[in-house]
Structures are given as C-alpha cells and as structure tokens.
Scaffold this motif. Structure first.
Motif, PDB file in Angstrom:
ATOM      1  N   THR A  52       1.454  -0.576  -9.397  1.00  0.00           N
ATOM      2  CA  THR A  52       0.843   0.521 -10.186  1.00  0.00           C
ATOM      3  C   THR A  52      -0.747   0.440 -10.106  1.00  0.00           C
ATOM      4  O   THR A  52      -1.106  -0.622 -10.628  1.00  0.00           O
ATOM      5  CB  THR A  52       1.263   0.775 -11.486  1.00  0.00           C
ATOM      6  N   VAL A  53      -1.317   1.377  -9.678  1.00  0.00           N
ATOM      7  CA  VAL A  53      -2.681   1.269  -9.630  1.00  0.00           C
ATOM      8  C   VAL A  53      -3.396   2.519 -10.486  1.00  0.00           C
ATOM      9  O   VAL A  53      -2.705   3.161 -10.885  1.00  0.00           O
ATOM     10  CB  VAL A  53      -3.387   1.399  -8.137  1.00  0.00           C
ATOM     11  N   ASP A  54      -4.868   2.460 -10.625  1.00  0.00           N
ATOM     12  CA  ASP A  54      -5.566   3.523 -11.538  1.00  0.00           C
ATOM     13  C   ASP A  54      -4.902   4.873 -10.976  1.00  0.00           C
ATOM     14  O   ASP A  54      -4.655   4.912  -9.793  1.00  0.00           O
ATOM     15  CB  ASP A  54      -7.020   3.174 -11.411  1.00  0.00           C
ATOM     16  N   ASN A  55      -5.583   5.714 -11.955  1.00  0.00           N
ATOM     17  CA  ASN A  55      -5.220   7.178 -11.552  1.00  0.00           C
ATOM     18  C   ASN A  55      -6.205   7.947 -10.652  1.00  0.00           C
ATOM     19  O   ASN A  55      -6.310   8.877 -10.555  1.00  0.00           O
ATOM     20  CB  ASN A  55      -4.938   8.032 -12.887  1.00  0.00           C
ATOM     21  N   GLU A  56      -7.106   6.801 -10.105  1.00  0.00           N
ATOM     22  CA  GLU A  56      -8.322   7.499  -9.557  1.00  0.00           C
ATOM     23  C   GLU A  56      -7.869   8.249  -8.296  1.00  0.00           C
ATOM     24  O   GLU A  56      -6.900   7.621  -7.574  1.00  0.00           O
ATOM     25  CB  GLU A  56      -9.540   6.354  -9.077  1.00  0.00           C
ATOM     26  N   LYS A  57      -8.794   9.013  -7.710  1.00  0.00           N
ATOM     27  CA  LYS A  57      -8.180   9.568  -6.430  1.00  0.00           C
ATOM     28  C   LYS A  57      -7.783   9.018  -5.090  1.00  0.00           C
ATOM     29  O   LYS A  57      -6.740   9.225  -4.715  1.00  0.00           O
ATOM     30  CB  LYS A  57      -9.417  10.831  -6.009  1.00  0.00           C
ATOM     31  N   GLU A  58      -8.507   7.859  -4.893  1.00  0.00           N
ATOM     32  CA  GLU A  58      -8.082   7.068  -3.742  1.00  0.00           C
ATOM     33  C   GLU A  58      -7.574   5.764  -3.967  1.00  0.00           C
ATOM     34  O   GLU A  58      -7.581   4.915  -3.164  1.00  0.00           O
ATOM     35  CB  GLU A  58      -9.360   6.756  -2.619  1.00  0.00           C
ATOM     36  N   ALA A  59      -7.287   5.363  -5.338  1.00  0.00           N
ATOM     37  CA  ALA A  59      -6.732   3.969  -5.693  1.00  0.00           C
ATOM     38  C   ALA A  59      -5.712   3.670  -4.644  1.00  0.00           C
ATOM     39  O   ALA A  59      -5.700   2.403  -4.470  1.00  0.00           O
ATOM     40  CB  ALA A  59      -6.396   4.095  -7.115  1.00  0.00           C
ATOM     41  N   VAL A  60      -4.619   4.462  -4.633  1.00  0.00           N
ATOM     42  CA  VAL A  60      -3.541   3.969  -3.809  1.00  0.00           C
ATOM     43  C   VAL A  60      -3.866   3.629  -2.278  1.00  0.00           C
ATOM     44  O   VAL A  60      -3.473   2.416  -1.722  1.00  0.00           O
ATOM     45  CB  VAL A  60      -2.427   5.074  -3.871  1.00  0.00           C
ATOM     46  N   ASP A  61      -4.754   4.585  -1.719  1.00  0.00           N
ATOM     47  CA  ASP A  61      -5.070   4.184  -0.683  1.00  0.00           C
ATOM     48  C   ASP A  61      -5.863   3.038  -0.405  1.00  0.00           C
ATOM     49  O   ASP A  61      -5.761   2.138   0.646  1.00  0.00           O
ATOM     50  CB  ASP A  61      -6.054   5.607   0.065  1.00  0.00           C
ATOM     51  N   LEU A  62      -6.927   2.737  -1.271  1.00  0.00           N
ATOM     52  CA  LEU A  62      -7.595   1.452  -1.343  1.00  0.00           C
ATOM     53  C   LEU A  62      -6.712   0.217  -1.416  1.00  0.00           C
ATOM     54  O   LEU A  62      -7.035  -0.797  -0.667  1.00  0.00           O
ATOM     55  CB  LEU A  62      -8.663   1.350  -2.416  1.00  0.00           C
ATOM     56  N   PHE A  63      -5.563   0.354  -2.215  1.00  0.00           N
ATOM     57  CA  PHE A  63      -4.892  -0.720  -2.279  1.00  0.00           C
ATOM     58  C   PHE A  63      -4.253  -1.067  -1.043  1.00  0.00           C
ATOM     59  O   PHE A  63      -4.058  -2.242  -0.356  1.00  0.00           O
ATOM     60  CB  PHE A  63      -3.761  -0.691  -3.574  1.00  0.00           C
ATOM     61  N   LEU A  64      -3.665   0.232  -0.354  1.00  0.00           N
ATOM     62  CA  LEU A  64      -2.915  -0.074   1.002  1.00  0.00           C
ATOM     63  C   LEU A  64      -3.942  -0.640   2.012  1.00  0.00           C
ATOM     64  O   LEU A  64      -3.388  -1.617   3.137  1.00  0.00           O
ATOM     65  CB  LEU A  64      -2.334   1.315   1.478  1.00  0.00           C
ATOM     66  N   MET A  65      -5.121  -0.055   1.912  1.00  0.00           N
ATOM     67  CA  MET A  65      -5.914  -0.608   3.103  1.00  0.00           C
ATOM     68  C   MET A  65      -6.470  -2.042   2.925  1.00  0.00           C
ATOM     69  O   MET A  65      -6.568  -2.631   3.958  1.00  0.00           O
ATOM     70  CB  MET A  65      -7.156   0.259   3.091  1.00  0.00           C
ATOM     71  N   ASN A  66      -6.310  -2.616   1.569  1.00  0.00           N
ATOM     72  CA  ASN A  66      -6.890  -3.735   1.448  1.00  0.00           C
ATOM     73  C   ASN A  66      -5.571  -4.884   1.464  1.00  0.00           C
ATOM     74  O   ASN A  66      -6.013  -5.993   1.630  1.00  0.00           O
ATOM     75  CB  ASN A  66      -7.373  -4.162  -0.076  1.00  0.00           C
ATOM     76  N   HIS A  67      -4.349  -4.315   1.597  1.00  0.00           N
ATOM     77  CA  HIS A  67      -3.447  -5.309   1.734  1.00  0.00           C
ATOM     78  C   HIS A  67      -2.513  -5.410   2.843  1.00  0.00           C
ATOM     79  O   HIS A  67      -1.959  -6.203   3.437  1.00  0.00           O
ATOM     80  CB  HIS A  67      -2.565  -4.948   0.439  1.00  0.00           C
ATOM     81  N   ALA A  68      -2.228  -4.223   3.671  1.00  0.00           N
ATOM     82  CA  ALA A  68      -1.500  -3.945   4.973  1.00  0.00           C
ATOM     83  C   ALA A  68      -2.347  -4.825   5.679  1.00  0.00           C
ATOM     84  O   ALA A  68      -3.667  -4.750   6.097  1.00  0.00           O
ATOM     85  CB  ALA A  68      -1.375  -2.608   5.155  1.00  0.00           C
ATOM     86  N   LYS A  69      -1.668  -5.458   6.805  1.00  0.00           N
ATOM     87  CA  LYS A  69      -2.179  -6.144   7.742  1.00  0.00           C
ATOM     88  C   LYS A  69      -1.564  -5.985   8.913  1.00  0.00           C
ATOM     89  O   LYS A  69      -0.272  -5.412   9.013  1.00  0.00           O
ATOM     90  CB  LYS A  69      -2.221  -7.591   7.459  1.00  0.00           C
ATOM     91  N   LYS A  70      -1.926  -6.342  10.322  1.00  0.00           N
ATOM     92  CA  LYS A  70      -1.537  -6.204  11.685  1.00  0.00           C
ATOM     93  C   LYS A  70      -0.143  -6.533  11.542  1.00  0.00           C
ATOM     94  O   LYS A  70       0.273  -7.666  10.951  1.00  0.00           O
ATOM     95  CB  LYS A  70      -2.321  -7.133  12.738  1.00  0.00           C
ATOM     96  N   GLY A  71       0.775  -5.848  11.917  1.00  0.00           N
ATOM     97  CA  GLY A  71       2.153  -6.198  12.214  1.00  0.00           C
ATOM     98  C   GLY A  71       2.991  -5.519  11.053  1.00  0.00           C
ATOM     99  O   GLY A  71       4.270  -5.415  11.091  1.00  0.00           O
ATOM    100  N   ASP A  72       2.391  -5.205   9.797  1.00  0.00           N
ATOM    101  CA  ASP A  72       3.098  -4.312   8.632  1.00  0.00           C
ATOM    102  C   ASP A  72       3.300  -3.066   9.115  1.00  0.00           C
ATOM    103  O   ASP A  72       2.988  -2.388   9.980  1.00  0.00           O
ATOM    104  CB  ASP A  72       2.070  -4.567   7.670  1.00  0.00           C
ATOM    105  N   ILE A  73       3.824  -2.447   8.030  1.00  0.00           N
ATOM    106  CA  ILE A  73       4.305  -0.934   8.467  1.00  0.00           C
ATOM    107  C   ILE A  73       3.953  -0.064   7.207  1.00  0.00           C
ATOM    108  O   ILE A  73       4.034  -0.625   5.974  1.00  0.00           O
ATOM    109  CB  ILE A  73       5.951  -0.858   8.831  1.00  0.00           C
ATOM    110  N   CYS A  74       3.501   1.213   7.384  1.00  0.00           N
ATOM    111  CA  CYS A  74       3.077   2.113   6.250  1.00  0.00           C
ATOM    112  C   CYS A  74       3.727   3.225   6.227  1.00  0.00           C
ATOM    113  O   CYS A  74       3.598   3.924   7.401  1.00  0.00           O
ATOM    114  CB  CYS A  74       1.443   2.014   6.064  1.00  0.00           C
TER     115      CYS A  74
END
Length: 150
Positions: A52-74
């Motif tokens: 669970t991330v902050d309610n800011e507009k792009e918080a979910v996107d930022l988490f996904l960008m920072n954690h998903a890596k090559k070979g993962d699925i989103c």
C-alpha cells in the motif's frame, strides 16, 4: 523463464482480474505483488504480497517502476507505465488481455496524448468500453501464455 523465479506486479487499484491473477499464479507458484493506494482496500489470500502506497497521483506507478525488473510481469491499464516497464524488459499486459508491445506503444501514447489535449480544450472523448466477459477470457489466455513462456 521459470515462473517461480519471476514476480507478477499488479497495478491493483482498479484491476478487475485480481482473482484470475491469483489463481493462475498460485497454480505455477509465481510470486505476486499487488500495489494499491491507501484509498483502496484489497482483500487477497495470504499468498499475495500487498503493498500500500501513498494516495498521490503516481505513487503506485513509481513503486512498480522502481521494483519490477527484467523478466517480471506487470498487469496495468496505464499505457505510460507500460511503456516504461517495456523498456526495462518487463512483460506487460492490460486487464483486458492486450499485451503491450514496443512496436505499438508509441502509437498508443500518441492517441492518449491527443485525447487529453482534446479534453483540455473542452472537447469530449469516449471513455473506456465496459469490461466484458470476453475481456476476462482474453486476459486469462494471455496471462497463461506469458507465464508458460510462449
């Protein structure tokens, strides 16, 4: 790629196929991370990691960008996020079963930009079509293919 070595990340705030993701990933023993903002409450099995991330507009996107890596699925409905993840080697698909591709994402982003521009000028644009049973079936088929490595 071995599903047990991959992680599937889900942009979970408005994802209509959560239970399907859980079922498929539990079957192949794939790690799942569902990311949502504080404004959304998720009730998922213990096998799912919920972030669970902050309610800011792009918080979910930022988490996904920072954690998903090559070979993962989103799984996401966000074309811009999909574009960034594709460049990192993350297999990305929409809840409707559309697999985002490098060769078509620019065209999708351009269409999104033109719609936003039209709305800012007071124009009307069509919203998304209602989510249908056929969308759910297509999503299941596509996710199974991706998990199987085909």
């Amino acid at each position: 790629m071995n599903p047990s070595l991959q992680t599937i990340y889900v942009d979970a705030d408005a994802c209509p196929v959560k239970s399907e993701i859980v079922e498929i990933c539990e079957f192949v023993n794939m790690k799942m991370v569902f990311v949502s903002s504080y404004a959304h409450t998720l009730t998922l099995p213990a096998s799912v990691k919920v972030v669970t991330v902050d309610n800011e507009k792009e918080a979910v996107d930022l988490f996904l960008m920072n954690h998903a890596k090559k070979g993962d699925i989103c799984v996401t409905q966000d074309h811009a996020l999909a574009s960034i993840l594709l460049s990192k080697g993350v297999r990305t698909l929409s809840p409707r079963g559309m697999v985002y591709q490098e060769d078509t994402i620019t065209q999708m982003l351009d269409a999104r930009y033109l719609s936003q521009k039209q709305r800012r000028m007071g124009g009307k644009t069509k919203g998304p079509k209602p989510f249908r049973h056929e969308d759910r079936v297509k999503f299941i088929e596509q996710l199974r293919k991706i998990v199987a490595g085909t």
